[in-house]
Design a protein around this motif. Sequence first.
Motif, mmCIF file in Angstrom:
data_model
loop_
_atom_site.group_PDB
_atom_site.id
_atom_site.type_symbol
_atom_site.label_atom_id
_atom_site.label_comp_id
_atom_site.label_asym_id
_atom_site.label_seq_id
_atom_site.Cartn_x
_atom_site.Cartn_y
_atom_site.Cartn_z
ATOM 1 N N HIS A 62 16.080 -23.604 -53.322
ATOM 2 C CA HIS A 62 17.472 -23.901 -53.681
ATOM 3 C C HIS A 62 17.471 -24.678 -54.987
ATOM 4 O O HIS A 62 17.585 -25.906 -55.016
ATOM 5 C CB HIS A 62 18.185 -24.702 -52.588
ATOM 6 C CG HIS A 62 19.641 -24.885 -52.860
ATOM 7 N ND1 HIS A 62 20.625 -24.240 -52.139
ATOM 8 C CD2 HIS A 62 20.306 -25.622 -53.792
ATOM 9 C CE1 HIS A 62 21.813 -24.582 -52.612
ATOM 10 N NE2 HIS A 62 21.645 -25.431 -53.623
ATOM 11 N N TYR A 123 19.241 -19.875 -58.315
ATOM 12 C CA TYR A 123 20.570 -19.350 -58.589
ATOM 13 C C TYR A 123 20.700 -19.066 -60.080
ATOM 14 O O TYR A 123 20.084 -19.726 -60.913
ATOM 15 C CB TYR A 123 21.634 -20.352 -58.151
ATOM 16 C CG TYR A 123 21.568 -20.635 -56.679
ATOM 17 C CD1 TYR A 123 22.245 -19.843 -55.763
ATOM 18 C CD2 TYR A 123 20.771 -21.672 -56.194
ATOM 19 C CE1 TYR A 123 22.152 -20.085 -54.409
ATOM 20 C CE2 TYR A 123 20.665 -21.915 -54.836
ATOM 21 C CZ TYR A 123 21.355 -21.106 -53.949
ATOM 22 O OH TYR A 123 21.240 -21.336 -52.603
ATOM 23 N N GLN A 158 29.365 -19.245 -58.889
ATOM 24 C CA GLN A 158 29.613 -20.680 -58.749
ATOM 25 C C GLN A 158 31.102 -21.023 -58.723
ATOM 26 O O GLN A 158 31.530 -21.941 -58.024
ATOM 27 C CB GLN A 158 28.940 -21.423 -59.909
ATOM 28 C CG GLN A 158 29.138 -22.923 -59.904
ATOM 29 C CD GLN A 158 28.355 -23.612 -58.817
ATOM 30 O OE1 GLN A 158 27.149 -23.788 -58.920
ATOM 31 N NE2 GLN A 158 29.026 -24.009 -57.743
ATOM 32 N N ILE A 185 29.921 -18.525 -51.864
ATOM 33 C CA ILE A 185 30.207 -19.957 -51.876
ATOM 34 C C ILE A 185 31.549 -20.233 -51.192
ATOM 35 O O ILE A 185 32.553 -19.590 -51.493
ATOM 36 C CB ILE A 185 30.215 -20.514 -53.319
ATOM 37 C CG1 ILE A 185 30.474 -22.017 -53.332
ATOM 38 C CG2 ILE A 185 31.195 -19.764 -54.208
ATOM 39 C CD1 ILE A 185 30.255 -22.676 -54.683
ATOM 40 N N HIS A 215 26.306 -20.708 -50.310
ATOM 41 C CA HIS A 215 26.553 -22.149 -50.392
ATOM 42 C C HIS A 215 27.682 -22.500 -49.424
ATOM 43 O O HIS A 215 28.748 -21.873 -49.467
ATOM 44 C CB HIS A 215 27.033 -22.518 -51.800
ATOM 45 C CG HIS A 215 25.947 -22.863 -52.759
ATOM 46 N ND1 HIS A 215 24.871 -22.044 -53.002
ATOM 47 C CD2 HIS A 215 25.797 -23.940 -53.578
ATOM 48 C CE1 HIS A 215 24.111 -22.593 -53.926
ATOM 49 N NE2 HIS A 215 24.640 -23.748 -54.292
ATOM 50 N N HIS A 217 29.662 -25.884 -48.561
ATOM 51 C CA HIS A 217 29.956 -27.312 -48.669
ATOM 52 C C HIS A 217 31.092 -27.723 -47.738
ATOM 53 O O HIS A 217 31.427 -28.902 -47.648
ATOM 54 C CB HIS A 217 30.404 -27.669 -50.096
ATOM 55 C CG HIS A 217 29.529 -27.159 -51.197
ATOM 56 N ND1 HIS A 217 29.757 -25.967 -51.854
ATOM 57 C CD2 HIS A 217 28.423 -27.690 -51.763
ATOM 58 C CE1 HIS A 217 28.844 -25.794 -52.793
ATOM 59 N NE2 HIS A 217 28.015 -26.817 -52.762
ATOM 60 N N SER A 246 23.039 -22.238 -47.318
ATOM 61 C CA SER A 246 22.561 -23.397 -48.062
ATOM 62 C C SER A 246 23.515 -24.573 -47.887
ATOM 63 O O SER A 246 24.734 -24.395 -47.823
ATOM 64 C CB SER A 246 22.432 -23.044 -49.542
ATOM 65 O OG SER A 246 21.333 -22.191 -49.767
ATOM 66 N N HIS A 247 22.958 -25.743 -47.825
ATOM 67 C CA HIS A 247 23.678 -27.011 -47.628
ATOM 68 C C HIS A 247 24.137 -27.137 -46.172
ATOM 69 O O HIS A 247 23.427 -27.720 -45.371
ATOM 70 C CB HIS A 247 24.857 -27.150 -48.593
ATOM 71 C CG HIS A 247 24.466 -27.238 -50.028
ATOM 72 N ND1 HIS A 247 23.476 -28.070 -50.479
ATOM 73 C CD2 HIS A 247 24.933 -26.580 -51.129
ATOM 74 C CE1 HIS A 247 23.336 -27.938 -51.783
ATOM 75 N NE2 HIS A 247 24.199 -27.029 -52.206
ATOM 76 N N ASP A 301 17.982 -28.308 -55.996
ATOM 77 C CA ASP A 301 19.358 -28.145 -56.464
ATOM 78 C C ASP A 301 19.370 -28.183 -57.995
ATOM 79 O O ASP A 301 18.549 -27.559 -58.639
ATOM 80 C CB ASP A 301 20.257 -29.217 -55.852
ATOM 81 C CG ASP A 301 21.680 -28.712 -55.608
ATOM 82 O OD1 ASP A 301 22.007 -27.595 -56.028
ATOM 83 O OD2 ASP A 301 22.457 -29.446 -54.986
#
Length: 411
Positions: A62, A123, A158, A185, A215, A217, A246-247, A301
């Motif tokens: 990542h 990424y 992103q 994401i 991703h 979050h 991820s995360h 990251d």
Amino acid sequence: MILHQVRPWGGELSDVELQDGRIAAIRPSSTAPEGAAAGGETRADVVDGRGRLLLPSFSDVHVHLDSTRLGLPFRPHTGRPGVWGMMLNDRENWRTAEAPIADRTAFTLATMIEHGTTRVRSYAQIDADCRLERFDAVVAARETHRACADVEIIAFPQAGLLLEEGVVPLIEESLKQGADVIGGIDPCQLDRDPVRHLDIVFGLAEKYQVPIDIHLHEPGELGVYSADLILERTRAAGMQGRVTISHGYSLGSVSESTTRRLIDEFAEADIAMATVAPSVRDPLPLRQLTEAGVRVGLGEDGQRDYWSPYGNGDMLERTWQLAFTNGYRADELIEHCFAVASIGGAAIMDPGSERLTSVSDRPGLQVGDPAELLLLAGETVTSAVMDRPWDRTVIHQGRVVADQLGLAPLS
């Protein structure tokens, strides 16, 4: 090649023979390495281990290679709160850095390799602003260092897939050009249309036969809702073993029963998780994930970028952070963090390879294993994680690719 007088996972002194990019033999260490001939001549390359630890090399699964200021002068942090605010700060500044994006990306990858990383999943940001420029920089860095590390590239939206015109065709073009993974994401919080977002991600994954990395979050129950949608799509598309979340910062925050359910369902669907060892209260617990058989990898990251001043290319330091943020003190658990940072990530890049199923597993150093290795000074693995010594020798595909660090800053 023979690695003379090394200690696999901190064990007894051994001589390790490498052949055709794999570990060919492990023997108790001799005074003179096997392969030495009469008169001091040698029949094989010999690396003097000097009693150092022999460990699997790191797998950073990542990292944003195209989001980096490593090697450049330090600058004050100017990011605004939230994913969108941070993204805009990056967008406003990345072109005016003191060195071109291609140079920064290649420098950062070289720094990671010198510190012991030979497997990378990076990424590459694709949006309406940068288009494929940052993707091209990551591709170029991979080519520059092809002999020193295996690099997978994630086509990563992103700024979302749906908020700006033209992003989806750009993502698809990167897949046509050889992107290895498709990214997603925050389907709910950023794009605000999880059905359409996941339709696109899973549709392109099926069309180009690539894995997925999303991703996540999103907080609390919203994050769990997105995770459940990802689980549903994974099963329906038959993509078990090919999806990574991820995360997942808050997936453990809803309730104990929800945490247990998610871990069990991730294991059943073989959904992997990538962490950057954040300082948050409620991630899914690392030990439970491992014991359930969920593949977990570690990454750095961004690297001192427009999102954060943290990150320096050294996965050993991030291993320390993983142990620290989990509150680990016992040697077994700290060594487990090293296993996650090396073999854990390798199993994300290759789901068919050996994976961790217990905090006591120490794979990666058996006869037949790939010779992706790191020689590291230290009394024990735990002491090396605590001290993060500079005495390192990095081996990729059975060949020394870095020794004793030492890259000059970019000018």
